[in-house]
Write an enzyme that holds these catalytic residues in place. Structure first.
Site, PDB file in Angstrom:
ATOM      1  N   GLY A 707      26.601  40.748  30.191  1.00  0.00           N
ATOM      2  CA  GLY A 707      26.247  39.751  29.190  1.00  0.00           C
ATOM      3  C   GLY A 707      25.917  40.312  27.825  1.00  0.00           C
ATOM      4  CD  GLU A 743      26.930  43.071  37.274  1.00  0.00           C
ATOM      5  OE1 GLU A 743      27.490  43.631  38.227  1.00  0.00           O
ATOM      6  OE2 GLU A 743      26.555  41.892  37.288  1.00  0.00           O
ATOM      7  N   PRO A 744      28.031  45.653  32.129  1.00  0.00           N
ATOM      8  CG  PRO A 744      28.067  47.241  30.419  1.00  0.00           C
ATOM      9  CD  PRO A 744      27.603  47.029  31.826  1.00  0.00           C
ATOM     10  CB  CYS A 813      54.414  22.100  23.018  1.00  0.00           C
ATOM     11  SG  CYS A 813      55.940  22.644  22.274  1.00  0.00           S
ATOM     12  CE1 TYR A 842      35.501  38.122  30.825  1.00  0.00           C
ATOM     13  CE2 TYR A 842      34.224  38.695  28.866  1.00  0.00           C
ATOM     14  CZ  TYR A 842      34.351  38.647  30.239  1.00  0.00           C
ATOM     15  OH  TYR A 842      33.349  39.132  31.021  1.00  0.00           O
TER      16      TYR A 842
HETATM   17  C1  PLP Z   1      31.451  38.381  34.046  1.00  0.00           C
HETATM   18  C2  PLP Z   1      30.340  39.097  34.645  1.00  0.00           C
HETATM   19  C3  PLP Z   1      29.796  40.213  34.016  1.00  0.00           C
HETATM   20  C4  PLP Z   1      30.221  40.666  32.669  1.00  0.00           C
HETATM   21  O1  PLP Z   1      29.859  39.755  31.692  1.00  0.00           O
HETATM   22  P1  PLP Z   1      30.003  40.162  30.139  1.00  0.00           P
HETATM   23  O2  PLP Z   1      29.496  38.996  29.419  1.00  0.00           O
HETATM   24  O3  PLP Z   1      31.463  40.392  29.903  1.00  0.00           O
HETATM   25  O4  PLP Z   1      29.222  41.391  29.933  1.00  0.00           O
HETATM   26  C5  PLP Z   1      28.812  40.899  34.662  1.00  0.00           C
HETATM   27  N1  PLP Z   1      28.368  40.513  35.879  1.00  0.00           N
HETATM   28  C6  PLP Z   1      28.869  39.429  36.514  1.00  0.00           C
HETATM   29  C7  PLP Z   1      28.348  39.073  37.821  1.00  0.00           C
HETATM   30  C8  PLP Z   1      29.855  38.679  35.916  1.00  0.00           C
HETATM   31  O5  PLP Z   1      30.344  37.602  36.533  1.00  0.00           O
END
Ligand code: PLP
Length: 862
Positions: A707, A743-744, A813, A842
């Protein structure tokens, strides 16, 4: 030669202003100017940014915490700055470092530090920063003398005061001080440099002036020296008509009187500490707010001589995290002493009340988190006491939204349209100060932004005096794209490479050095034990290879993602693969346990329906901490509606199921959203997860989720990774027995990627210009799907002036096939290459072949 008759100017520089060589050059430059004007500068400095938090972590760390690591990091920061400033750190700070080590050793032994000890430790930050600064100034020819603030500022002696107040939040004597003036006048330095935030008491002990106390110190010194003015140098150029981080069209307030400034500071504008205004008001000393990054800007001037512009709202402020207590009086309102009893209960629970409204049957008050330590137990205790004689309940989280200015009463009628936002919303409390300086509403926290935005648009669009209101934040910070452009320079540097790539058609281009930089950023967060890249953001093999080499792991959300990793890196240590299925079928869990080192469980269903899969298995459990951030709010918001995670009210059931299946919960996980740029999110996740430790005896790791956001629109701030790091360091120092994971996804790839596409056609229809591109939502769906904003530039004409406003559309379209609305471009022609920025996350990962048009290809630039 300085002389006794010269006027003093007190200048205060905050943490970010004293942390780099570049800022110190600005400081030296400004001091030279003041000296040339014939004034004598008196300089008050904060600690380097982040140092006070680290010192705080030292004081708060539990016995056995990692004191040495914190001390060595503090030393490291000062050594690094000293090296840049080319001053001799061992000579200047050798003794201080030793003292710090002694204090840290003390802290590690005593466990709970006394306020007196706390003050001594915290004072080190300012003592160190000013020693380096004074030496630097000397070395560049500004004759500077270092002074110990504790010999000049004395705390007011207050009998019966509690120890925390006495040592950590002291007030000082600040009437004009002829003794100080003459003793400084005798010195032959041009400039004096001293510490903010610290003073001494009658016993000679070190005391602190409270958080943000450097502003207050500077105001005290200005009052004592009867200074010609006080200049507070910070990282913003002044006070604005709203918080510019939320509202880039907020305007700089050029002039405020002391009352208005006090009101704004108190209402949550964080530029000035509220306590610094009284001393300068008493001495009628003008206070100038200036910006160290942009010294040419004039900033805000606060003085007693502001021309009267008539009735005028000058600013809108919002303060979150406010709790209301509503008391229904059970028909006892007429009873003598009801309010006394009610307020007695607040007093007994140590809570201070901010706003109050009363009616026949109800009294509602707000509690300000700045003034109160709002532990859930405290509020529970209060409610229990109140419920003895009325019907009391807690409402929150709320936000206080205030209009600040002069004679607000007389313009109430103009506010009408803005209140349409309240259509279905609740105003819990409305208060108008008798001083007529503010009008305040309390609303649900998630409504506050909308309200502020609407009010701001309503009140500041017209009727604006330029004597009063300066430029907008957006204008100041570099026209359209300053912040964005500053961050994305890689594509300007590599423009020729990009133009060459674009000759072959639309392409996503990723910049390897930027990817590496981003991994390095995240790995600079020392408190982290493992980092997993959330590969759904961008799964291009070359991107994955670069991350694999750097040693981080991969967070996978599908078997396909796991397979891609295993195919690319057959020998990878499986502990570097974390599998997080969501509403996935049974097979995928079996697959996950086979292929991945770790599996995150985010529903109870798998344990209920397929317990046999989990026998003897270690699992990580994803929890849903509920909406919003903030430690105590998690508890309040159980039962959230999101599809992810186990809700807090399911924890008992979880424990039963885990035990029945014979599984072991070794980790907890929370991922609270995406695109977050507030630095306390991850440490709050950590606190939330750690608060559940008693339920999970085998808990050893906390996955704080992803996140991490990046700025997208102009005027948005970048996430302060150093601050994330500091906060996690603090958590780790206090709770060293957990592994911390992150976990970015987006953060690692977004800014490293751009989308290039050539212009196919242009047209003008009515007043609207269109620029058509060879690819559109089939390559990048975020604008259509989320209304996401991506910067758009004409890479072929980077240096030409912007002369047109256009809709940037693709060939699909669909009316929604728009990459940007109303964008400024130079005169653009067929064949020009358009660059869409911040597209590495993304982007291609969410692309499609809609209309059977292949999405843009991908290229990694080494
Ligand atoms: C998508 C996701 C992330 C990564 O989110 P970002 O906003 O791209 O950092 C991390 N953990 C989980 C569980 C996710 O679903």
């Amino acid at each position: 030669m300085p002389s006794a008759s010269q006027e003093w100017i007190v200048l205060k520089f905050g943490g970010t202003s004293v942390s780099t060589l570049e800022r110190w050059k600005t400081i030296a430059e400004e001091l030279r100017k003041r000296i040339a004007e014939g004034a004598r500068p008196f300089v008050v400095c904060s600690a380097l940014s982040g140092i006070s938090n680290m010192l705080e972590a030292l004081v708060e760390a539990a016995p056995g915490g990692d004191y040495e690591a914190i001390v060595s990091e503090i030393e490291e920061r000062h050594r690094a700055l000293a090296a840049d400033l080319e001053v001799d750190v061992d000579e200047l700070l050798g003794e201080r470092f030793k003292e710090l080590e002694r204090l840290a050793l003390g802290a590690s032994l005593i466990g709970e530090a006394s306020p007196r000890f706390h003050a001594r430790v915290l004072a080190m930050g300012e003592l160190m920063s000013t020693s380096l600064g004074a030496a630097y100034l000397e070395s560049v020819g500004v004759s500077a003398s270092w002074r110990d603030a504790r010999q000049m500022l004395s705390a007011v002696h207050e009998p019966n005061i509690n120890l925390n107040r006495r040592y950590l939040s002291a007030a000082c004597e600040c009437s004009p001080d002829a003794g100080l003036k003459s003793s400084l006048a005798e010195g032959d330095a041009d400039v004096f440099v001293t510490q903010g935030f610290i003073a001494s008491d009658a016993e000679g002990d070190t005391v602190l002036l409270g958080r943000g106390g450097s502003d207050t110190s500077a105001a005290y010194f200005a009052a004592k020296l009867e200074a010609e003015r006080l200049e507070i140098w910070t990282d913003v150029p002044g006070m604005f008509s709203a918080n510019p981080r939320d509202i880039p069209s907020a305007r700089l307030l050029r002039q405020l009187d002391y009352d208005e400034a006090q009101e704004l500071a108190t209402m949550g504008a964080k530029v000035l500490h509220p306590r610094c205004i009284a001393p300068v008001r008493n001495g009628q000393i003008p206070l100038h707010i200036r910006c160290t990054q942009r010294p040419e800007l004039e900033g805000t001037v606060i003085s007693g001589e502001v021309p009267n512009f008539g009735a005028q709202v000058k600013a809108i402020s919002a303060k979150n995290d406010v709790t209301l207590i509503s008391m229904d009086t059970l028909g006892m309102w007429q009873q003598v002493g009801f309010l006394a009893d009610a307020f007695g209960a607040f007093k007994q629970n140590g809570l201070s009340v901010d706003l109050v409204t009363t009616s026949e049957a109800n009294v509602t008050v707000s509690l300000d988190p700045m003034a109160n330590a709002l532990e859930p137990q405290t509020v529970e205790g209060l409610l229990e006491d109140l419920n003895a004689f009325c019907d009391a309940r807690q409402i929150g989280p709320c936000a206080v939204v205030s209009l600040i200015g002069r004679n607000i009463r007389s313009i109430l009628d103009e506010l009408g349209p803005a209140f349409e936002v309240f259509d279905e919303q609740h105003i819990y409390l409305l208060s108008q100060a008798a001083s007529d300086l503010n009008l305040t509403f309390v609303v649900d926290e998630d409504q506050a932004q909308k309200l502020v935005r609407k009010l701001h648009a309503q009140l500041f669009s017209e009727r604006i005096s330029d004597k009063l209101f300066g430029p907008t934040w957006r204008e100041l910070f570099g026209g359209e794209m300053a912040e964005v452009a500053e961050r994305t320079l890689w594509w300007q540097d590599r423009r020729d490479d990009l133009l060459e790539v674009a000759e072959e058609g639309a392409a996503y281009v990723y910049d390897a050095p930027t990817l590496q930089q981003k991994v390095d950023d995240v790995r600079s967060i020392d408190a982290l034990d493992r980092v997993f890249y959330a590969m759904k953001a961008n799964s291009h093999p070359d991107v994955l290879r670069l991350f694999e080499k750097s040693g981080i792991g991969f967070e996978c959300v599908s078997p396909g993602e796991v397979e891609r990793i295993v195919e690319l890196f057959p020998d990878i240590d499986r502990e570097r693969i974390l599998f997080t299925p969501n509403f996935a079928p049974r097979d995928e869990y079996a697959f996950g346990f086979e292929q991945a080192g770790f599996l995150t469980l985010d529903n109870l269903h798998p344990l209920e329906a397929w317990p046999e899969l989990f026998a003897d298995k270690e699992v990580i459990v994803r929890l849903d901490p509920g909406r919003g951030r903030g430690h105590h709010k998690y508890v309040r918001t159980a039962g959230n509606q999101s599809k992810f995670g186990v809700a807090p009210n399911e924890l008992d059931r979880l424990s039963e199921l885990v035990e029945a299946a014979g599984a072991r919960v070794v980790g907890l996980h929370a991922h609270v959203g995406s695109g977050i740029r507030t630095a306390d999110t991850w440490s709050e996740n950590a606190l939330f997860l750690a608060s559940l430790r008693d339920r999970f005896p085998e808990l050893r790791l906390l996955n704080l989720g992803g996140g991490m956001g990046v700025p997208e629109r102009p005027g948005q701030r970048a996430l302060d990774v150093a601050e994330v790091s500091e906060r996690l360091a603090k958590f780790k120092a206090a709770q060293p027995d957990f592994e911390l994971w992150l976990e970015p996804g987006r953060y690692l790839v977004a800014q490293a990627g751009v989308l290039l596409a050539r212009v196919t056609q242009t047209k003008q229809k009515g007043d609207i210009n269109y620029v058509g591109l060879e690819t559109g939502m089939n390559s990048l769906i975020r604008p259509a799907l989320y209304g996401a904003y991506h910067e758009i530039v004409n890479l072929s004409r980077l240096d030409e002036p912007m002369t047109m406003t256009a809709e940037i559309v693709g060939p699909i379209c669909e009316t929604g096939d728009v990459l940007g609305h109303a964008r400024r471009l130079p005169a653009t022609e067929e064949g020009d290459v358009i660059l869409v920025g911040t597209a590495g996350a993304y982007g291609r990962a969410m692309s499609s072949q809609y209309n059977l048009r292949q999405p843009a290809r991908e290229v990694l630039l080494k």
